[in-house]
Write a protein that holds these residues in place. Structure first.
Motif, short mmCIF file in Angstrom:
data_model
loop_
_atom_site.label_atom_id
_atom_site.label_comp_id
_atom_site.label_asym_id
_atom_site.label_seq_id
_atom_site.Cartn_x
_atom_site.Cartn_y
_atom_site.Cartn_z
N ALA A 178 -61.46 9.80 -39.82
CA ALA A 178 -62.48 10.09 -40.83
C ALA A 178 -63.72 10.73 -40.20
N ILE A 179 -64.07 10.31 -39.00
CA ILE A 179 -65.25 10.88 -38.34
C ILE A 179 -64.99 12.34 -37.97
N ILE A 180 -63.80 12.62 -37.44
CA ILE A 180 -63.47 14.00 -37.06
C ILE A 180 -63.41 14.88 -38.30
N GLU A 181 -62.80 14.38 -39.36
CA GLU A 181 -62.70 15.16 -40.60
C GLU A 181 -64.07 15.43 -41.20
N SER A 182 -64.97 14.44 -41.12
CA SER A 182 -66.31 14.66 -41.66
C SER A 182 -67.05 15.74 -40.87
N GLY A 183 -66.82 15.77 -39.55
CA GLY A 183 -67.44 16.82 -38.74
C GLY A 183 -66.90 18.19 -39.09
N ARG A 293 -72.39 0.50 -16.81
CA ARG A 293 -73.41 0.94 -17.77
C ARG A 293 -72.78 1.79 -18.87
N TYR A 294 -71.84 2.65 -18.51
CA TYR A 294 -71.19 3.49 -19.51
C TYR A 294 -70.24 2.68 -20.39
N PHE A 295 -69.65 1.62 -19.83
CA PHE A 295 -68.84 0.73 -20.66
C PHE A 295 -69.67 0.18 -21.81
N VAL A 296 -70.84 -0.39 -21.46
CA VAL A 296 -71.70 -1.01 -22.46
C VAL A 296 -72.24 0.03 -23.43
N GLN A 297 -72.67 1.18 -22.91
CA GLN A 297 -73.19 2.23 -23.77
C GLN A 297 -72.13 2.75 -24.75
N GLY A 298 -70.94 2.94 -24.27
CA GLY A 298 -69.88 3.47 -25.13
C GLY A 298 -69.49 2.53 -26.25
N LEU A 299 -69.61 1.21 -26.01
CA LEU A 299 -69.25 0.24 -27.04
C LEU A 299 -70.26 0.21 -28.18
N THR A 300 -71.45 0.73 -27.96
CA THR A 300 -72.49 0.65 -28.98
C THR A 300 -72.77 1.98 -29.66
N VAL A 301 -71.96 2.99 -29.40
CA VAL A 301 -72.19 4.31 -29.96
C VAL A 301 -71.31 4.54 -31.18
N GLY A 302 -71.94 4.88 -32.28
CA GLY A 302 -71.23 5.39 -33.46
C GLY A 302 -70.37 4.37 -34.18
N GLY A 303 -69.77 4.84 -35.27
CA GLY A 303 -68.89 4.01 -36.08
C GLY A 303 -68.70 4.66 -37.45
N VAL A 304 -67.77 4.14 -38.23
CA VAL A 304 -67.51 4.65 -39.58
C VAL A 304 -68.31 3.84 -40.57
N LYS A 305 -69.11 4.47 -41.33
CA LYS A 305 -69.88 3.76 -42.36
C LYS A 305 -69.01 3.50 -43.57
N GLU A 306 -69.14 2.30 -44.10
CA GLU A 306 -68.35 1.94 -45.28
C GLU A 306 -69.26 1.85 -46.51
#
Length: 306
Positions: A178-183, A293-306
């Motif tokens: 859904a994120i790719i399609e929205s882009g 640091r990138y592990f933690v940063q990547g886990l908190t980036v983005g998501g699909v809004k419902e």
């Protein structure tokens, strides 16, 4: 949800202070057991060779010494040059490997890609079969003409089918369509969507593959053994292996020569081996916090809004 239900839910997940202390103590003991072997290696490398032969391995040796590190450092500029070659190979190799693997894995993870099945099977087949050492050597040295070049230590490890499958699975399970399609609806092309949408969401997977690739390049000595004759291009692991081979050669021939016996007695044998382990391991240990640091940063980036 009522206030009573919220309170019950909190009670279920609440851990008492006593249990919290016990769990932290168990985690601390487990962490110490994981770190202690390397600490013990450092202690042995700082132990006097005669003390080690007399008293054996001890946490607190009777006499400390830096002789093992002096012996390894006698190579001087050669050691620093080997460090530089290894760092260059590791950095360039990891970057090239991440670019190639991430693009390949993204292509075969998209359902819209017509040949995804063919390229998936093609990658899996390379995990099961390979051409062998002799054909690989002929391709690298004769066909590609990479002998005695830095690329002979980079390109053979750049693609890894196992890492491709890991990252492909990560794309499928963690990057919603859904994120790719929205882009794409907003006008983004495939490559732009990959750079601006997929990659930021895939930092945990990329950090994992990057860590694997970094360890692979840093610890690689076999490609240098096959393809590198120029002493100015010898990486750290290969140089340390040559020092170890020299020590073994002196040990095996010590009975045939008084000079060899004198040289053998002047070499810190066991402690020098441990010093080599420390010198080869410390830089890669310092790299872990950056990947974390990138592990933690990547886990908190983005998501699909419902």
């Amino acid at each position: 949800m009522s206030a009573e239900n919220i309170s019950k839910k909190r009670d279920v997940h609440h851990v008492s202070r006593g249990w919290n202390l016990i769990l932290n103590l168990i985690a601390g003991i487990f962490a110490f057991l994981c770190v202690f072997p390397f600490i013990f290696v450092v202690i042995i490398s700082l132990t006097d060779e005669k003390t080690l032969a007399r008293d054996g391995y001890r946490i607190l040796p009777a006499q400390w010494s830096l002789e093992a590190y002096r012996f390894v450092m006698q190579s001087g500029d050669t050691l620093l040059r080997s460090y530089g070659v290894t760092i260059l190979v590791t950095v360039l190799g990891t970057i090239i490997s991440l670019i190639m693997i991430s693009l390949y894995a993204y292509a075969i993870s998209r359902k819209s890609f017509r040949y995804r099945r063919f390229f998936s099977i093609f990658a899996i087949l390379t995990m099961l079969f390979n051409g062998g050492i002799i054909p690989t050597y002929m391709v690298v040295t004769q066909l590609l003409d990479l002998k005695d070049t830095i690329w002979a230590m980079i390109l053979p490890l750049a693609m890894n089918a196992f890492y491709i499958m890991i990252l492909r699975t990560f794309y499928i399970t963690s990057v919603p369509d859904a994120i790719i399609e929205s882009g794409k609806i907003d006008g983004a092309g495939e490559f732009y969507a990959f750079l601006r949408i997929v990659l930021p969401l895939s930092l945990p997977g990329l950090a994992t593959i990057g860590l694997f690739s970094t360890l692979g390049y840093w610890n690689d000595w076999f490609n240098a053994l096959l393809y590198i004759d120029n002493p100015n291009l010898v990486p750290l692991q290969s140089m340390l292996m040559r020092i170890e081979s020299s020590i073994q050669f002196i040990q095996q021939n010590s009975q045939n020569s008084a000079v060899s016996m004198a040289a053998l007695q002047s070499i810190p044998q066991d402690t020098s081996r441990m010093a080599m382990v420390v010198l080869a391991t410390l830089p890669i240990i310092f790299a872990y916090p950056f990947f974390q640091r990138y592990f933690v940063q990547g886990l908190t980036v983005g998501g699909v809004k419902e």
